[in-house]
Design an enzyme around this catalytic site. Sequence first.
Site, PDB file in Angstrom:
ATOM      1  N   GLU A 146      -1.023  -9.015  -0.111  1.00 12.04           N
ATOM      2  CA  GLU A 146      -2.481  -9.271   0.025  1.00 12.04           C
ATOM      3  C   GLU A 146      -3.396  -9.355  -1.221  1.00 12.04           C
ATOM      4  OE1 GLU A 146      -2.145  -6.046   2.965  1.00 12.04           O
ATOM      5  OE2 GLU A 146      -3.167  -7.383   4.365  1.00 12.04           O
ATOM      6  N   GLU A 195       4.489  -5.191   7.333  1.00 13.37           N
ATOM      7  CA  GLU A 195       3.678  -4.122   8.017  1.00 13.37           C
ATOM      8  C   GLU A 195       4.024  -3.787   9.418  1.00 13.37           C
ATOM      9  OE1 GLU A 195       2.303  -6.297   5.944  1.00 13.37           O
ATOM     10  OE2 GLU A 195       0.884  -5.289   4.906  1.00 13.37           O
ATOM     11  N   ALA A 229       0.876  -1.056   0.167  1.00 16.55           N
ATOM     12  CA  ALA A 229       0.062  -0.104   0.104  1.00 16.55           C
ATOM     13  C   ALA A 229       0.700   1.156  -0.094  1.00 16.55           C
ATOM     14  CB  ALA A 229      -0.814   0.049   1.293  1.00 16.55           C
ATOM     15  N   GLY A 259       0.479  -4.872   0.876  1.00 17.86           N
ATOM     16  CA  GLY A 259      -0.853  -4.891   0.303  1.00 17.86           C
ATOM     17  C   GLY A 259      -0.777  -5.535  -1.264  1.00 17.86           C
TER      18      GLY A 259
HETATM   19  N1  COA Z   1       4.588   2.904  -0.780  1.00 24.85           N
HETATM   20  C1  COA Z   1       5.000   4.309  -1.130  1.00 24.85           C
HETATM   21  N2  COA Z   1       6.045   4.202  -2.106  1.00 24.85           N
HETATM   22  C2  COA Z   1       6.794   3.136  -2.285  1.00 24.85           C
HETATM   23  C3  COA Z   1       6.410   1.956  -1.489  1.00 24.85           C
HETATM   24  C4  COA Z   1       5.245   1.945  -0.900  1.00 24.85           C
HETATM   25  N3  COA Z   1       4.769   0.688  -0.327  1.00 24.85           N
HETATM   26  N4  COA Z   1       7.428   1.224  -2.105  1.00 24.85           N
HETATM   27  C5  COA Z   1       8.356   1.683  -2.785  1.00 24.85           C
HETATM   28  N5  COA Z   1       7.900   2.975  -2.863  1.00 24.85           N
HETATM   29  C6  COA Z   1       8.532   3.794  -3.622  1.00 24.85           C
HETATM   30  C7  COA Z   1       9.966   4.362  -2.975  1.00 24.85           C
HETATM   31  O1  COA Z   1       9.456   5.425  -1.894  1.00 24.85           O
HETATM   32  C8  COA Z   1      10.646   4.970  -4.103  1.00 24.85           C
HETATM   33  O2  COA Z   1       9.873   6.342  -4.413  1.00 24.85           O
HETATM   34  P1  COA Z   1      10.973   7.438  -4.610  1.00 24.85           P
HETATM   35  O3  COA Z   1      11.913   7.223  -5.722  1.00 24.85           O
HETATM   36  O4  COA Z   1      10.023   8.750  -4.985  1.00 24.85           O
HETATM   37  O5  COA Z   1      11.994   7.712  -3.330  1.00 24.85           O
HETATM   38  C9  COA Z   1      10.408   4.294  -5.343  1.00 24.85           C
HETATM   39  O6  COA Z   1       9.259   3.589  -5.021  1.00 24.85           O
HETATM   40  C10 COA Z   1      11.389   3.130  -5.431  1.00 24.85           C
HETATM   41  O7  COA Z   1      11.493   2.324  -4.279  1.00 24.85           O
HETATM   42  P2  COA Z   1      12.824   1.894  -3.594  1.00 24.85           P
HETATM   43  O8  COA Z   1      12.695   1.961  -2.072  1.00 24.85           O
HETATM   44  O9  COA Z   1      13.735   3.368  -3.913  1.00 24.85           O
HETATM   45  O10 COA Z   1      13.294   0.960  -4.394  1.00 24.85           O
HETATM   46  P3  COA Z   1      14.430  -0.036  -3.676  1.00 24.85           P
HETATM   47  O11 COA Z   1      15.054  -1.091  -4.872  1.00 24.85           O
HETATM   48  O12 COA Z   1      15.668   0.443  -3.014  1.00 24.85           O
HETATM   49  O13 COA Z   1      13.877  -1.027  -2.350  1.00 24.85           O
HETATM   50  C11 COA Z   1      11.585  -2.298  -1.824  1.00 24.85           C
HETATM   51  C12 COA Z   1      12.461  -1.790  -2.913  1.00 24.85           C
HETATM   52  C13 COA Z   1      10.373  -2.742  -2.276  1.00 24.85           C
HETATM   53  C14 COA Z   1      12.459  -3.201  -0.729  1.00 24.85           C
HETATM   54  C15 COA Z   1      11.454  -0.948  -0.860  1.00 24.85           C
HETATM   55  O14 COA Z   1      10.964   0.158  -1.855  1.00 24.85           O
HETATM   56  C16 COA Z   1      10.514  -1.312   0.054  1.00 24.85           C
HETATM   57  O15 COA Z   1      10.719  -1.631   1.164  1.00 24.85           O
HETATM   58  N6  COA Z   1       9.291  -0.591   0.043  1.00 24.85           N
HETATM   59  C17 COA Z   1       8.285  -0.595   1.032  1.00 24.85           C
HETATM   60  C18 COA Z   1       7.726  -2.006   1.303  1.00 24.85           C
HETATM   61  C19 COA Z   1       6.655  -2.189   2.347  1.00 24.85           C
HETATM   62  O16 COA Z   1       6.999  -1.680   3.503  1.00 24.85           O
HETATM   63  N7  COA Z   1       5.296  -2.430   2.014  1.00 24.85           N
HETATM   64  C20 COA Z   1       4.294  -2.584   2.784  1.00 24.85           C
HETATM   65  C21 COA Z   1       3.501  -1.392   2.775  1.00 24.85           C
HETATM   66  S1  COA Z   1       2.120  -1.460   3.917  1.00 24.85           S
END
Ligand code: COA
Length: 258
Positions: free
Chosen positions: A116, A136, A67, A113
């Site tokens: 999910e 989460e 999400a 999400g």
């Molecule tokens: N919500 C909002 N933005 C998200 C996102 C999320 N769940 N997941 C990734 N993004 C965004 C990042 O903020 C980034 O945006 P920016 O370039 O404007 O800063 C962009 O997507 C790229 O992500 P980034 O983190 O730079 O890529 P990465 O390869 O370094 O890491 C992940 C990939 C998936 C490990 C990491 O993005 C992550 O941990 N995301 C969140 C996962 C999460 O906790 N999901 C559950 C949410 S309830």
Amino acid sequence: MTTFEHLLVEKQDRIAWVSIHRPKKLNALNAALLEELHQLFLSLKEESDIRIIVLTGSGEKAFVAGADIAEFAQFDAQQGKMLSRKGQKTVFDLIAQSSKPVIAAINGFALGGGLELALSCHIRIASTNARMGLPETSLGVIPGYGGTQRLAQLIGRGRATEMILSCRMVTAEEALNVGLVSQVVSQEELLSSAATLAEKIMCNSSNAMGHALRAIDAAYQEGVAGFEQEINAFGECFGHPEFKEGTQAFLEKRKANF
Ligand code: COA
């Protein structure tokens, strides 16, 4: 045809191919995207030329990275509850209760999400690079789009609890071993494998499949007697032309034409 900002939709040979498309945010689910998914699944339900839906993420890195954290970071308890309730009812339950089979083709990160969403689909296949998890609790919240229920139903309470409390991502191979996905293929082969599976499924009666999906789901619905649902659905199949065609084709030693 409706056009969407965050979804790419292609319809071909009775299959609707749906790609979640927010490339700059790893396909994270914001409110606008969820509304589009709601509208799309409502309309696919009515389209008689569509038999099956394949859901995937656009790009090579993510199915859906969760999400949209930026969107709910400032929410209070009431807003949090509404976010979860609305999402569950309008998207995740809608997909889970679809009478047309929905296959998730997990092509990369499926987190929070995103996992999910895949869990609400009826079948999951993944590419070798896919990583799945429910992170989460690392954000101070819990899965709110059905993850605490559907993950435990699928892989068992102990494994689901471990994944939810540790926030550990599992590899595609581990997901296959625990039954979280039913097939793992290379990223290049993912969509062709989804197509092969969809074609195999589409050989069968869509009326019977709709009943089967509802009967399977009944086991997980509070207050619904699954065995009774099965008896009724079994009976109803007998009144449908596809039952006549299926049984007749068998007796005439030919392939059924559904
Ligand atoms: N919500 C909002 N933005 C998200 C996102 C999320 N769940 N997941 C990734 N993004 C965004 C990042 O903020 C980034 O945006 P920016 O370039 O404007 O800063 C962009 O997507 C790229 O992500 P980034 O983190 O730079 O890529 P990465 O390869 O370094 O890491 C992940 C990939 C998936 C490990 C990491 O993005 C992550 O941990 N995301 C969140 C996962 C999460 O906790 N999901 C559950 C949410 S309830």
